[in-house]
Design an enzyme around this catalytic site. Sequence first.
Site, PDB file in Angstrom:
ATOM      1  N   GLU A   1       0.827  -1.213   0.000  1.00  0.00           N
ATOM      2  CA  GLU A   1       0.000   0.000   0.000  1.00  0.00           C
ATOM      3  C   GLU A   1       0.860   1.261   0.000  1.00  0.00           C
ATOM      4  OE1 GLU A   1      -2.871   0.250   3.160  1.00  0.00           O
ATOM      5  OE2 GLU A   1      -3.933   1.914   2.187  1.00  0.00           O
TER       6      GLU A   1
ATOM      7  N   GLU B   1     -12.623   1.801   3.111  1.00  0.00           N
ATOM      8  CA  GLU B   1     -11.910   1.911   4.388  1.00  0.00           C
ATOM      9  C   GLU B   1     -12.303   3.226   5.039  1.00  0.00           C
ATOM     10  OE1 GLU B   1      -7.485   0.868   5.821  1.00  0.00           O
ATOM     11  OE2 GLU B   1      -7.569   2.445   4.323  1.00  0.00           O
TER      12      GLU B   1
HETATM   13 MN    MN Z   1      -5.725   2.152   3.189  1.00  0.00          MN
END
Ligand code: MN
Length: 286
Positions: A148, A241
């Site tokens: 990420e 998220e």
């Molecule tokens: Mn994230």
Amino acid sequence: MTNAVGLHALVWVGDWSEPAARHAIESTHATGFDLIEVPLLDPTAVDPKMTRRLLDDHGLDVACSLGLDAHTDVSSENPRVVQRGRDRLAAAVEVAAAIGASRLCGVLYSALGKYPAPLGPAGRASVVETMAWLRDYARAAGVSVALEVVNRYETHVCNTAAEMLALIDDAGGGLDVHLDTFHMNIEEDGFADAVTKAGSRLGYVHVGESHRGYLGTGAVDFPAFFEALRATDYRGPITFESFSSAVVHETLSNTLAVWRATWDDPRDLAIHAREFIADRLMASGG
Ligand code: MN
């Protein structure tokens, strides 16, 4: 619609006891999602058998994520700290495989948090070597790894898609890029460019608003982002998220500086996000 639409478990719960896991999995399924993302910051806190049974009961797919901490930071120049990081990543791969997750994502290459100085050459070499090891270790367990890209206050290793692609090249390839609109809003030139650069190497996506609350109420240009996903023919998961002080995780909430209640009704938030993502996919012809 070809993309699995996912939801981060922390929308519902701050731990993974059996009642919490049941609530998160039931609620994610009931609000129309295909996948739940289970955080593995402490892999020993997730009971694989119990989790697998609950997932199977609801026919829900799963992905796993984590960020490391100062004691397990594989960007450290201290070999003992790096070894602890490898041990934690190995444990996370094992839990992911045991619960049926084919993807492990997140900040797997450094601690999650603000660093006091740039990454040095020895630290970077440690990251490159560890990511090559992680790719092979995870592959042997049937798990693919997506790294990420997060903003400057959460790592000093990579803050843009271009930097992440360079890191992956240095590690010999075979790792995917994981993009998150919350971080892109801070670091990238725009919401299309990073997606285009990642191209076929984009393996996981987090959609989050600029304040991490309700989608469509902040600064993120979702039409541009979803159009870029369509243009690159992205087929992987799209996971919502979101964090609010309404649901607190013992360590993650503080690490991510979740100080405000951006929402207080997880169910309303989840239903809204599911519809928002479906609408954007439809609008971009996905
Ligand atoms: Mn994230």
